[in-house]
Design a protein around this motif. Structure first.
Motif, short mmCIF file in Angstrom:
data_model
loop_
_atom_site.label_atom_id
_atom_site.label_comp_id
_atom_site.label_asym_id
_atom_site.label_seq_id
_atom_site.Cartn_x
_atom_site.Cartn_y
_atom_site.Cartn_z
N ASN A 307 -2.43 56.09 -7.80
CA ASN A 307 -2.84 54.76 -7.35
C ASN A 307 -2.41 54.54 -5.89
O ASN A 307 -1.35 54.99 -5.47
CB ASN A 307 -2.22 53.68 -8.23
N THR A 317 -6.90 51.78 -4.24
CA THR A 317 -7.52 52.14 -5.51
C THR A 317 -6.50 52.04 -6.62
O THR A 317 -5.38 52.55 -6.50
CB THR A 317 -8.06 53.59 -5.46
N TYR A 318 -6.91 51.39 -7.71
CA TYR A 318 -5.98 51.22 -8.84
C TYR A 318 -6.70 51.48 -10.15
O TYR A 318 -7.80 50.98 -10.40
CB TYR A 318 -5.39 49.80 -8.85
N TYR A 321 -2.35 53.37 -15.40
CA TYR A 321 -1.90 54.72 -15.79
C TYR A 321 -1.32 54.67 -17.19
O TYR A 321 -0.30 54.02 -17.43
CB TYR A 321 -0.87 55.24 -14.79
#
Length: 398
Positions: A307, A317-318, A321
């Motif tokens: 990320n 950007t994410y 997780y």
């Protein structure tokens, strides 16, 4: 040693003194080695990195501060190295210095203090000399005056809000204001449609924009002529925003009453009515700690999850997780890249659980979560096939 274990053993290099509380973020499987020639990431403050050679293992550089002019960003982008900065971490420190300088300059405080120090050998005469001499330093109150704020990012918004609380009228200009900043900005800040409108109304002007080709020398003879006579200009962003030849002339004629800058040089020091501050904008213990922590956390999150937050060359950007195997690919922003990445994954007998793709200019970043765990023996071949895609820059398997 397996590829996954190799990925988990990460080396961090620092190029300046970084606050210990920031480096403490790198615990567990991280190794701090300031002599490493090929670290996974570098944390830096002001060290000039333009002549450095980067190892193939370098994935990220984090600047514990806002400006990244000491980092070869274009070179990093070409190599797929993420460059982070820490916007907002030092905002309060800069804001406090801006407002302190605004008030002190309006009250002629700097000149008055300097003059008072010359009286050290006058003995019992000091009190009388002070009373007789203080009239030369009569200044103005800022309440009721208009402050123009150019750039309403993390710092500019704080300055604007607090100036309102001090009784000033505030007008702001920022054609690129973010949604987050807009939410935090007081509704009482007037909006200028153009900088010319701001120039015409402001008694004081403070600038908080980055130095780019478009902002270089933005304060010059032409813009000075649009301002109120005797305006005070505060520059805590970059010295290069001001055309120094034109500034010298504007100060001589009184068009600009005072120039307060955090970026002194030989030319500026010789100008009259200039208050030079030795680049103290972010120089507080609290700011150094905040920047170090923020830089370290961004690097750690990127290395462990892929990320990206607050990058100056990669798209932010994410993707949540969840512990799955993840492909993180940085590539040219050209058609069919996502399709080719998906094809490589599917022909490797792997299922896609989730994915995200973001672009920034000529480049893009794609993360793909794999539904079924990627076995260690598959990783080298999967990475090889990914990097054979035309337009691929770097690929990581997390």
């Amino acid at each position: 040693m397996s590829s996954i274990l190799m990925e988990k053993r990460r080396t961090i290099k620092t190029l300046n003194n970084i606050a210990d509380s920031g480096l403490d973020v790198f615990s567990g499987d991280y190794h701090l080695d300031d002599n490493s020639e090929n670290p996974d990431a570098i944390v830096v403050r002001s060290f000039n990195m333009h002549s450095m050679e980067f190892g193939n293992n370098l994935k990220a550089i984090a600047r514990a501060g806002a400006g990244v002019n000491n980092i070869p960003v274009d070179k990093c982008t070409e190599k797929g190295i993420v460059v982070f900065n820490t916007p907002g971490a030092n905002a309060n420190a800069v804001k406090e210095l801006v407002l302190s300088s605004l008030m002190a300059s309006s009250r002629n405080l700097f000149d008055g203090v300097a003059w008072t120090k010359t009286l050290g050998n006058e003995g019992d005469q000091v009190s009388g000399l002070v009373e007789a001499g203080k009239k030369q330093f009569v200044g103005n109150e800022i309440a009721g005056k208009t402050l123009g704020v150019i750039g309403l990012g993390s710092i500019g918004a704080l300055v604007a809000n607090d100036a309102l609380a001090l009784g000033m009228d505030v007008i702001g200009f920022d054609p690129f204001i973010s949604v987050d900043t807009a939410w935090n900005l007081s509704s009482h800040v007037q909006r200028a449609e153009t900088m010319e409108q701001l120039f015409a109304k402001s008694d004081f002007i403070t600038v908080h924009v980055p130095y780019t080709d478009g902002t270089a020398g933005m304060f010059n003879e032409e813009t000075f002529n649009l301002m109120k006579p005797g305006v005070h200009l505060l520059n805590f962003s970059r010295g290069e925003l001001v055309n120094e030849k034109d500034m010298n002339m504007a100060l001589d004629t009184g068009k600009v009453g005072k120039y307060i800058t955090d970026f002194p040089n030989e030319k500026v020091l010789k100008m009259k009515n200039v208050i030079t501050i030795p680049h103290l904008g972010a120089s507080t213990k609290e700011s150094e700690v905040n920047c170090a922590k923020m830089a370290a956390r961004q690097v750690k999150e990127f290395l462990e999850t892929g990320n990206i937050r607050n990058s100056v060359n990669f798209p932010n950007t994410y993707l949540p997780y969840l512990g799955r195997s993840r492909v993180a690919a940085f590539h040219k922003n050209v058609p069919n890249m996502v399709g080719q990445i998906s094809s490589v994954i599917s022909t490797s007998d792997l299922n896609i659980a989730d994915m995200v793709n973001r672009s920034r200019g000529d480049y893009a970043y794609t993360m793909v979560d794999i539904e079924n765990h990627v076995e260690d023996e598959i990783i080298p071949e999967l990475k090889k096939r990914m990097e054979q895609i035309d337009g691929m820059v770097t690929t990581r398997i997390i």
